[in-house]
Design a protein around this motif. Sequence first.
Motif, PDB file in Angstrom:
ATOM      1  N   VAL A 138      -0.329   3.329  -9.368  1.00 35.30           N
ATOM      2  CA  VAL A 138       0.976   3.987  -9.488  1.00 35.30           C
ATOM      3  C   VAL A 138       2.038   3.013  -9.977  1.00 35.30           C
ATOM      4  O   VAL A 138       2.753   3.268 -10.944  1.00 35.30           O
ATOM      5  CB  VAL A 138       1.393   4.610  -8.137  1.00 35.30           C
ATOM      6  CG1 VAL A 138       2.789   5.241  -8.251  1.00 35.30           C
ATOM      7  CG2 VAL A 138       0.375   5.658  -7.695  1.00 35.30           C
ATOM      8  N   THR A 139       2.158   1.850  -9.305  1.00 31.74           N
ATOM      9  CA  THR A 139       3.238   0.907  -9.620  1.00 31.74           C
ATOM     10  C   THR A 139       2.852  -0.098 -10.697  1.00 31.74           C
ATOM     11  O   THR A 139       3.723  -0.758 -11.267  1.00 31.74           O
ATOM     12  CB  THR A 139       3.646   0.135  -8.360  1.00 31.74           C
ATOM     13  OG1 THR A 139       2.542  -0.693  -7.922  1.00 31.74           O
ATOM     14  CG2 THR A 139       4.018   1.089  -7.232  1.00 31.74           C
ATOM     15  N   HIS A 140       1.542  -0.251 -10.912  1.00 33.26           N
ATOM     16  CA  HIS A 140       1.022  -1.233 -11.872  1.00 33.26           C
ATOM     17  C   HIS A 140       1.402  -2.671 -11.501  1.00 33.26           C
ATOM     18  O   HIS A 140       1.508  -3.538 -12.359  1.00 33.26           O
ATOM     19  CB  HIS A 140       1.509  -0.907 -13.294  1.00 33.26           C
ATOM     20  CG  HIS A 140       1.125   0.472 -13.743  1.00 33.26           C
ATOM     21  ND1 HIS A 140      -0.185   0.859 -13.962  1.00 33.26           N
ATOM     22  CD2 HIS A 140       1.892   1.574 -13.972  1.00 33.26           C
ATOM     23  CE1 HIS A 140      -0.206   2.126 -14.326  1.00 33.26           C
ATOM     24  NE2 HIS A 140       1.030   2.592 -14.342  1.00 33.26           N
ATOM     25  N   GLN A 141       1.619  -2.882 -10.188  1.00 30.73           N
ATOM     26  CA  GLN A 141       1.890  -4.206  -9.663  1.00 30.73           C
ATOM     27  C   GLN A 141       0.659  -4.698  -8.903  1.00 30.73           C
ATOM     28  O   GLN A 141      -0.135  -3.905  -8.408  1.00 30.73           O
ATOM     29  CB  GLN A 141       3.101  -4.165  -8.723  1.00 30.73           C
ATOM     30  CG  GLN A 141       4.401  -3.763  -9.405  1.00 30.73           C
ATOM     31  CD  GLN A 141       4.823  -4.749 -10.471  1.00 30.73           C
ATOM     32  OE1 GLN A 141       4.797  -5.961 -10.266  1.00 30.73           O
ATOM     33  NE2 GLN A 141       5.207  -4.224 -11.631  1.00 30.73           N
ATOM     34  N   PRO A 142       0.462  -6.040  -8.799  1.00 32.13           N
ATOM     35  CA  PRO A 142      -0.677  -6.560  -8.033  1.00 32.13           C
ATOM     36  C   PRO A 142      -0.665  -6.049  -6.595  1.00 32.13           C
ATOM     37  O   PRO A 142       0.380  -6.024  -5.948  1.00 32.13           O
ATOM     38  CB  PRO A 142      -0.458  -8.080  -8.086  1.00 32.13           C
ATOM     39  CG  PRO A 142       0.351  -8.305  -9.307  1.00 32.13           C
ATOM     40  CD  PRO A 142       1.259  -7.113  -9.413  1.00 32.13           C
ATOM     41  N   ARG A 143      -1.838  -5.616  -6.116  1.00 37.23           N
ATOM     42  CA  ARG A 143      -1.947  -5.074  -4.759  1.00 37.23           C
ATOM     43  C   ARG A 143      -3.068  -5.798  -4.031  1.00 37.23           C
ATOM     44  O   ARG A 143      -4.247  -5.591  -4.312  1.00 37.23           O
ATOM     45  CB  ARG A 143      -2.216  -3.574  -4.813  1.00 37.23           C
ATOM     46  CG  ARG A 143      -2.277  -2.952  -3.428  1.00 37.23           C
ATOM     47  CD  ARG A 143      -2.004  -1.481  -3.453  1.00 37.23           C
ATOM     48  NE  ARG A 143      -1.831  -0.983  -2.116  1.00 37.23           N
ATOM     49  CZ  ARG A 143      -1.295   0.190  -1.820  1.00 37.23           C
ATOM     50  NH1 ARG A 143      -0.866   0.968  -2.792  1.00 37.23           N
ATOM     51  NH2 ARG A 143      -1.170   0.584  -0.571  1.00 37.23           N
ATOM     52  N   THR A 144      -2.704  -6.649  -3.078  1.00 31.96           N
ATOM     53  CA  THR A 144      -3.684  -7.497  -2.390  1.00 31.96           C
ATOM     54  C   THR A 144      -4.694  -6.689  -1.586  1.00 31.96           C
ATOM     55  O   THR A 144      -5.808  -7.156  -1.343  1.00 31.96           O
ATOM     56  CB  THR A 144      -2.984  -8.503  -1.470  1.00 31.96           C
ATOM     57  OG1 THR A 144      -2.184  -7.799  -0.504  1.00 31.96           O
ATOM     58  CG2 THR A 144      -2.085  -9.438  -2.266  1.00 31.96           C
ATOM     59  N   ASP A 145      -4.329  -5.491  -1.153  1.00 31.96           N
ATOM     60  CA  ASP A 145      -5.253  -4.633  -0.404  1.00 31.96           C
ATOM     61  C   ASP A 145      -6.536  -4.358  -1.194  1.00 31.96           C
ATOM     62  O   ASP A 145      -7.579  -4.061  -0.601  1.00 31.96           O
ATOM     63  CB  ASP A 145      -4.604  -3.278  -0.081  1.00 31.96           C
ATOM     64  CG  ASP A 145      -3.456  -3.394   0.897  1.00 31.96           C
ATOM     65  OD1 ASP A 145      -3.457  -4.358   1.687  1.00 31.96           O
ATOM     66  OD2 ASP A 145      -2.562  -2.539   0.871  1.00 31.96           O
ATOM     67  N   LEU A 146      -6.452  -4.430  -2.506  1.00 34.11           N
ATOM     68  CA  LEU A 146      -7.578  -4.028  -3.343  1.00 34.11           C
ATOM     69  C   LEU A 146      -8.476  -5.190  -3.773  1.00 34.11           C
ATOM     70  O   LEU A 146      -9.491  -4.961  -4.434  1.00 34.11           O
ATOM     71  CB  LEU A 146      -7.055  -3.314  -4.595  1.00 34.11           C
ATOM     72  CG  LEU A 146      -6.293  -1.996  -4.341  1.00 34.11           C
ATOM     73  CD1 LEU A 146      -5.719  -1.463  -5.643  1.00 34.11           C
ATOM     74  CD2 LEU A 146      -7.194  -0.963  -3.686  1.00 34.11           C
ATOM     75  N   LEU A 147      -8.120  -6.431  -3.387  1.00 35.51           N
ATOM     76  CA  LEU A 147      -8.934  -7.567  -3.815  1.00 35.51           C
ATOM     77  C   LEU A 147     -10.327  -7.533  -3.207  1.00 35.51           C
ATOM     78  O   LEU A 147     -11.332  -7.753  -3.896  1.00 35.51           O
ATOM     79  CB  LEU A 147      -8.239  -8.883  -3.465  1.00 35.51           C
ATOM     80  CG  LEU A 147      -9.016 -10.133  -3.879  1.00 35.51           C
ATOM     81  CD1 LEU A 147      -9.129 -10.215  -5.400  1.00 35.51           C
ATOM     82  CD2 LEU A 147      -8.369 -11.395  -3.313  1.00 35.51           C
ATOM     83  N   PHE A 148     -10.426  -7.286  -1.907  1.00 36.41           N
ATOM     84  CA  PHE A 148     -11.721  -7.248  -1.222  1.00 36.41           C
ATOM     85  C   PHE A 148     -12.649  -6.198  -1.851  1.00 36.41           C
ATOM     86  O   PHE A 148     -13.787  -6.514  -2.244  1.00 36.41           O
ATOM     87  CB  PHE A 148     -11.502  -7.015   0.262  1.00 36.41           C
ATOM     88  CG  PHE A 148     -12.715  -7.260   1.127  1.00 36.41           C
ATOM     89  CD1 PHE A 148     -13.962  -7.584   0.596  1.00 36.41           C
ATOM     90  CD2 PHE A 148     -12.613  -7.170   2.517  1.00 36.41           C
ATOM     91  CE1 PHE A 148     -15.074  -7.812   1.417  1.00 36.41           C
ATOM     92  CE2 PHE A 148     -13.707  -7.396   3.337  1.00 36.41           C
ATOM     93  CZ  PHE A 148     -14.939  -7.711   2.780  1.00 36.41           C
ATOM     94  N   PRO A 149     -12.208  -4.938  -1.970  1.00 39.11           N
ATOM     95  CA  PRO A 149     -13.112  -3.953  -2.594  1.00 39.11           C
ATOM     96  C   PRO A 149     -13.441  -4.280  -4.048  1.00 39.11           C
ATOM     97  O   PRO A 149     -14.559  -4.021  -4.506  1.00 39.11           O
ATOM     98  CB  PRO A 149     -12.340  -2.628  -2.477  1.00 39.11           C
ATOM     99  CG  PRO A 149     -10.941  -2.989  -2.167  1.00 39.11           C
ATOM    100  CD  PRO A 149     -10.997  -4.283  -1.429  1.00 39.11           C
ATOM    101  N   GLU A 150     -12.482  -4.858  -4.774  1.00 42.90           N
ATOM    102  CA  GLU A 150     -12.742  -5.223  -6.161  1.00 42.90           C
ATOM    103  C   GLU A 150     -13.888  -6.229  -6.259  1.00 42.90           C
ATOM    104  O   GLU A 150     -14.822  -6.068  -7.056  1.00 42.90           O
ATOM    105  CB  GLU A 150     -11.472  -5.815  -6.787  1.00 42.90           C
ATOM    106  CG  GLU A 150     -11.660  -6.415  -8.170  1.00 42.90           C
ATOM    107  CD  GLU A 150     -11.997  -5.398  -9.239  1.00 42.90           C
ATOM    108  OE1 GLU A 150     -12.600  -5.782 -10.258  1.00 42.90           O
ATOM    109  OE2 GLU A 150     -11.673  -4.195  -9.054  1.00 42.90           O
ATOM    110  N   ILE A 151     -13.849  -7.263  -5.438  1.00 42.02           N
ATOM    111  CA  ILE A 151     -14.895  -8.287  -5.474  1.00 42.02           C
ATOM    112  C   ILE A 151     -16.208  -7.738  -4.938  1.00 42.02           C
ATOM    113  O   ILE A 151     -17.276  -7.934  -5.537  1.00 42.02           O
ATOM    114  CB  ILE A 151     -14.457  -9.526  -4.670  1.00 42.02           C
ATOM    115  CG1 ILE A 151     -13.314 -10.242  -5.394  1.00 42.02           C
ATOM    116  CG2 ILE A 151     -15.630 -10.480  -4.455  1.00 42.02           C
ATOM    117  CD1 ILE A 151     -12.733 -11.416  -4.635  1.00 42.02           C
TER     118      ILE A 151
END
Length: 502
Positions: free
Chosen positions: A314-327
């Motif tokens: 939505v905001t197109h800003q970095p979101r630390t909540d998503l780092l774990f699932p991304e990796i």
Amino acid sequence: MSPAILLSFLLGYFALLIGVAYFTSRNNSDNASFFIANRNSKWYLVAFGMIGTALSGVTFISVPGEVGAPAGNQFQYFQFVLGNAVGFVIIATVLLPLYYRMNLTSIYSYIEHRLGYFSYKTAASIFLLSRTLGSATRLYLVVIVLQRFIFDSYGVPFWATVLISLGLIWSYTFKGGLKTIIITDTLQTFFLVLSVFLTIYFVCSSLNLDIPQAFETIKNSSYSKIFFLDDFLTNKFYLSKQFIGGIFVTIAMTGLDQDLMQKNLSMKTIGEAKKNMFTFTGIFVVLNIFFLSVGALLYIFATKNGISIPLDHVTHQPRTDLLFPEIALNHLATLPAIVFMLGLTAATFATTDSALTALTTSFCVDFLGMNKKENLDKGNTVRKRHMVHIAFSILMFLVILVINALNSSSVVSLIFKIASYTYGPLLGLYSFGLFVKNRGLHDKLVPFVCILAPIACFFLDKYSAKLLGGYVFSVELILVNGLITFVSLLLISKKTDQQTKF
């Protein structure tokens, strides 16, 4: 990782939970079983199962993500955890004996006995609001992950993902209630703990580190600072702010919260309830160390492999909540991805299923009086309970849609910000009831006090830098909220000769 594999796993996991629910509720699904599990729970099962309820998907994703946040969070969260531990001890030694002595089903019945009808309804209403917002925010986090990594691939809209998630939770909680929750939460906590340790193992393997080397790497990294003792006024991470805030957030969000206390009240004796709390506290502190370690390892892995913090849709800003699932889901093998999804699902749904049960219990007992109207037809009250359970599921669905439209911050920060405003009046109410003797309240004014105190805190928080010489509030704002409520209650009370019983 293939969305089809993740979806198959998710459906299989819920099939297991529904099977457990069937076997735990087939012989008895009355209100006593739903509300307090017939006061026959085993303390060691409750202690272990409460870990999953207390931690949630927020701890699983958001706490590791915050370790490397741009604000320089590092391991500061552990200061808050140490305060949590002190809060749990206070709950075990002060609040639990009170609840057992009064033989409560809803902990807000204490407020009715001690302060009056309007105070009681206000306290119960605060819980319903606080737990609905808090649990919806926690579930929102896992729904984001499910949407991004599974349902977007099938063109399923966000609202449908939320509805599917709540429908699955409702399917295994509506009948058995707390009796079922205690078993499913134990199972889900096992999966949660297992996934934490396996995640550490998989990330270490990818970094070519053994476990001792990994912890030495974390220790020597830029992420491992725990205690923050510089710039008391403006630093939100300052030790005393986090520690004191941790104590009172725990007392409010656990000791004055029907959700977690409902499990404690399901045991036969106060002795078992205390053993539960002390055991739970030890596991809770140790496990949070591992969650923070996971966060450091994830950022070390991301730096080594050139992985950026994912952007919010939505905001197109970095979101630390998503780092774990991304990796876990895009940069590790299939097995680590499944382990991650197992832990995330277990953590988040253990929290949400428990919350729905507690919300249903509080409304049925505190507003429908089901524990008092013993002459009512049993089948009729059970049907009403089912309708209440459905209503809270729908309410949580709507709240998640609103949060999705408004929120762009770290979910763990949002939860504790909400708690500072909504749980603060409960601190004031219970403090007045426990520590002020021989004073009678103007009971009808209590709802207004509990509305005005959070409003006052909002403006104090917003303008604190100007009003208090640069001071910036963190989670200790909940204590200020409680103090404002407490002082306001003193102002609307008067001395009386009547002796306090509780």
